[in-house]
Design a protein around this motif. Structure first.
Motif, short mmCIF file in Angstrom:
data_model
loop_
_atom_site.label_atom_id
_atom_site.label_comp_id
_atom_site.label_asym_id
_atom_site.label_seq_id
_atom_site.Cartn_x
_atom_site.Cartn_y
_atom_site.Cartn_z
N SER A 1 -2.30 -1.61 -12.73
CA SER A 1 -2.38 -2.68 -11.65
C SER A 1 -2.54 -2.38 -10.36
N ILE A 2 -2.49 -0.86 -10.02
CA ILE A 2 -2.81 -0.39 -8.85
C ILE A 2 -3.98 -0.22 -8.56
N SER A 3 -5.00 -0.56 -7.43
CA SER A 3 -6.16 -0.24 -6.97
C SER A 3 -6.19 1.01 -5.99
N ARG A 4 -6.98 1.62 -6.09
CA ARG A 4 -7.12 3.16 -5.20
C ARG A 4 -8.29 2.53 -3.91
N VAL A 5 -7.48 2.97 -2.69
CA VAL A 5 -8.20 2.80 -1.51
C VAL A 5 -8.39 3.92 -0.91
N ASP A 6 -9.59 4.44 -0.02
CA ASP A 6 -9.37 5.69 0.97
C ASP A 6 -9.19 4.77 2.26
N TYR A 7 -9.28 5.73 3.52
CA TYR A 7 -8.86 5.29 4.79
C TYR A 7 -9.72 4.03 5.16
N ASP A 8 -10.91 3.99 4.79
CA ASP A 8 -11.60 2.85 5.09
C ASP A 8 -11.36 1.60 4.26
N GLY A 9 -10.53 1.71 3.14
CA GLY A 9 -9.91 0.71 2.45
C GLY A 9 -8.67 0.20 3.03
N PHE A 10 -7.86 1.16 3.61
CA PHE A 10 -6.68 0.99 4.19
C PHE A 10 -6.92 -0.03 5.33
N PHE B 1 -0.96 -4.30 -5.54
CA PHE B 1 -0.87 -2.58 -5.31
C PHE B 1 -1.91 -1.86 -5.10
N TYR B 2 -1.76 -0.99 -4.06
CA TYR B 2 -2.91 -0.13 -3.74
C TYR B 2 -2.40 1.07 -3.23
N VAL B 3 -2.90 2.00 -3.60
CA VAL B 3 -2.62 3.56 -3.31
C VAL B 3 -3.73 4.25 -2.68
N LEU B 4 -3.38 5.16 -1.56
CA LEU B 4 -4.32 5.70 -0.88
C LEU B 4 -4.81 7.15 -1.65
N ILE B 5 -6.18 7.27 -1.93
CA ILE B 5 -6.73 8.22 -2.63
C ILE B 5 -6.51 9.50 -2.22
N ASN B 6 -6.52 9.66 -0.74
CA ASN B 6 -6.42 10.85 -0.02
C ASN B 6 -5.36 11.57 -0.57
N ASP B 7 -4.14 10.78 -0.46
CA ASP B 7 -2.67 11.29 -0.49
C ASP B 7 -2.68 11.51 -1.94
N LEU B 8 -3.37 10.85 -2.69
CA LEU B 8 -3.19 11.34 -4.26
C LEU B 8 -3.82 12.82 -4.31
N ASP B 9 -4.97 12.73 -3.99
CA ASP B 9 -5.73 14.05 -3.84
C ASP B 9 -4.98 15.27 -3.40
N ALA B 10 -4.45 14.92 -2.31
CA ALA B 10 -3.72 16.18 -1.60
C ALA B 10 -2.60 16.44 -2.11
N LEU C 1 0.89 -1.20 -0.03
CA LEU C 1 0.00 -0.12 0.15
C LEU C 1 0.93 1.20 0.18
N LEU C 2 0.69 2.10 -0.81
CA LEU C 2 1.25 3.32 -1.14
C LEU C 2 0.63 4.45 -0.44
N ILE C 3 1.34 5.14 0.46
CA ILE C 3 0.60 6.37 1.30
C ILE C 3 1.52 7.50 1.22
N GLU C 4 0.98 8.56 1.87
CA GLU C 4 1.92 9.81 1.85
C GLU C 4 2.68 10.08 0.72
N ASP C 5 3.94 10.24 0.90
CA ASP C 5 4.97 10.43 -0.29
C ASP C 5 5.25 9.20 -1.18
N GLY C 6 4.68 8.25 -0.62
CA GLY C 6 4.69 6.92 -1.52
C GLY C 6 3.84 6.73 -2.53
#
Lengths: 102, 119, 141
Positions: A79-88, A59-68, A31-36
């Motif tokens: 191949s990367i799925s988008r998740v929010d904090y609930d998904g995290f 592979f997953y990426v945190l939508i909230n950090d993409l938006d920011a 899961l990629l978050i923040e600057d990841g």
């Protein structure tokens, strides 16, 4: 056991993602978050890190950090799925342990 | 599920505390329990009541305290890491308590999942 | 079990992994992570202390911090070794400590086992990957 690997560093600045990819067990998740989240971009010099994955990782990426970071509409690696904090939270629950690659 | 969180960075040098907070909130709203958040390294600075962010910034010290009192979360600041950084009882924000590093290992034993937020 | 326990953890046994991946002195992470590892011994849990990436520089021989004024915590690794030996030798305690370095990490940094202050198991990335997948609690800093 399945591990959820969490990476929060830009691949342009630190080697955490590379270490994670080297040591992740096949079939585990990243899961990629923040600057990841910059590692999720589809058209950069570091995109191949994830595109060339041979370990069948999820592979997953945190939508909230993409938006920011203004990346909501940017081209992502397919191949990367988008998740929010609930998904995290769901990912944490669905895996057996969590490894934060600090 | 019982969750344990570790926060290793301060609120004004890193996003770690914010990510941990939003994760905790989402987990609670999905019916999970956050047993404890343990603050270590510069993370102890999340418990400083003297912190005064500018009016257009979030006040994460207060936000943690409020979340903890609403959902019975044990907010623990490491005593050794706190002492080094001048984070003592005198400046401890509401909702936090100071205790030893053993509380972190205990959390790892008690929680179904332990998640580290840091740099 | 330490006295200030709040949660019911009696009889709970888990596999802990402490991942040391940062160089010493430049930041405080290595020092405070080591304090965390030392405290964990009191809980008599299984633990793997693993050095990867720049973390292998933490256990390089010959640290001399005098002229920088930094606290030299290198000797504390000797105490870690002693904790491991105590755990290994005491049949009464169900506690195994392993001290591991990743082969690829030391080689990439021009180090070999002889350069390290600790006796370690040298594992390849593949072996370490398998070991990581067996852990319940992974603490990084």
């Amino acid at each position: 056991m399945r591990i959820l690997n969490v990476v929060n560093k830009s691949p342009f600045e630190r080697n955490c993602l590379e270490s994670c990819l080297r040591l992740a067990n096949s079939g585990s998740s990243i899961l990629l978050i923040e600057d990841g989240v910059y590692a999720a971009l589809g058209n950069t010099a570091k995109s191949t890190l994830i595109k060339n994955d041979q370990k069948n990782l999820g592979f997953y990426v945190l939508i909230n950090d993409l938006d920011a970071r203004g990346l909501s509409e940017a081209p992502m690696i397919d191949s990367i799925s988008r998740v929010d904090y609930d998904g995290f939270v769901d990912l944490v629950v669905d895996h057996d342990s969590i490894h934060s690659w600090l | 599920m019982k969750l344990g969180l570790l926060v290793n960075e301060g609120p004004f040098n890193h996003q770690a505390s914010d990510t941990a907070y939003h994760f905790a909130k989402a987990a609670i709203s999905k019916g999970h329990q956050v047993l404890r958040v343990f603050f270590y390294f510069d993370g102890v600075n999340n418990a400083n009541k003297l912190s005064e962010p500018q009016s257009d910034d979030r006040n994460i010290v207060k936000m943690w305290g409020e979340l903890a009192s609403a959902h019975n979360i044990d907010l623990v600041v490491c005593v050794a890491a706190g002492l080094r950084r001048g984070l003592k009882e005198e400046v401890l924000a509401d909702g936090f308590r100071i205790s030893g590093l053993g509380q972190m290992i205990e959390l790892g034993l008690a929680a179904d999942r332990t998640i580290v937020f840091g740099d | 079990m330490p006295e200030d326990s709040i949660f019911e953890t009696k009889g709970v046994k888990k596999n802990f992994m402490f991942v040391c991946n940062k160089a010493p002195y430049g930041t405080i992470y290595a020092l405070e992570a080591l304090e965390m590892i030392m405290i964990s011994a009191a809980f008599e849990q299984h633990a793997v202390i693993v050095f990867i990436d720049d973390g292998v520089f933490q256990i390089k021989k010959g640290h001399n911090t005098k002229s920088t004024g930094m606290k030299n915590f290198s000797p504390t690794f000797g105490v870690v070794s002693m904790e491991k030996e105590d755990a290994d030798e005491d049949d009464e305690i169900d506690m195994v400590w392993r001290i591991v370095v990743e082969k690829e990490s030391i080689e990439a940094r021009g180090l070999s086992e002889e350069d390290l202050v600790l006796e370690t198991e040298v594992l390849s990335s593949g072996e370490l990957s398998d070991l990581m997948a067996k852990q319940d609690v992974i603490l990084t800093s």
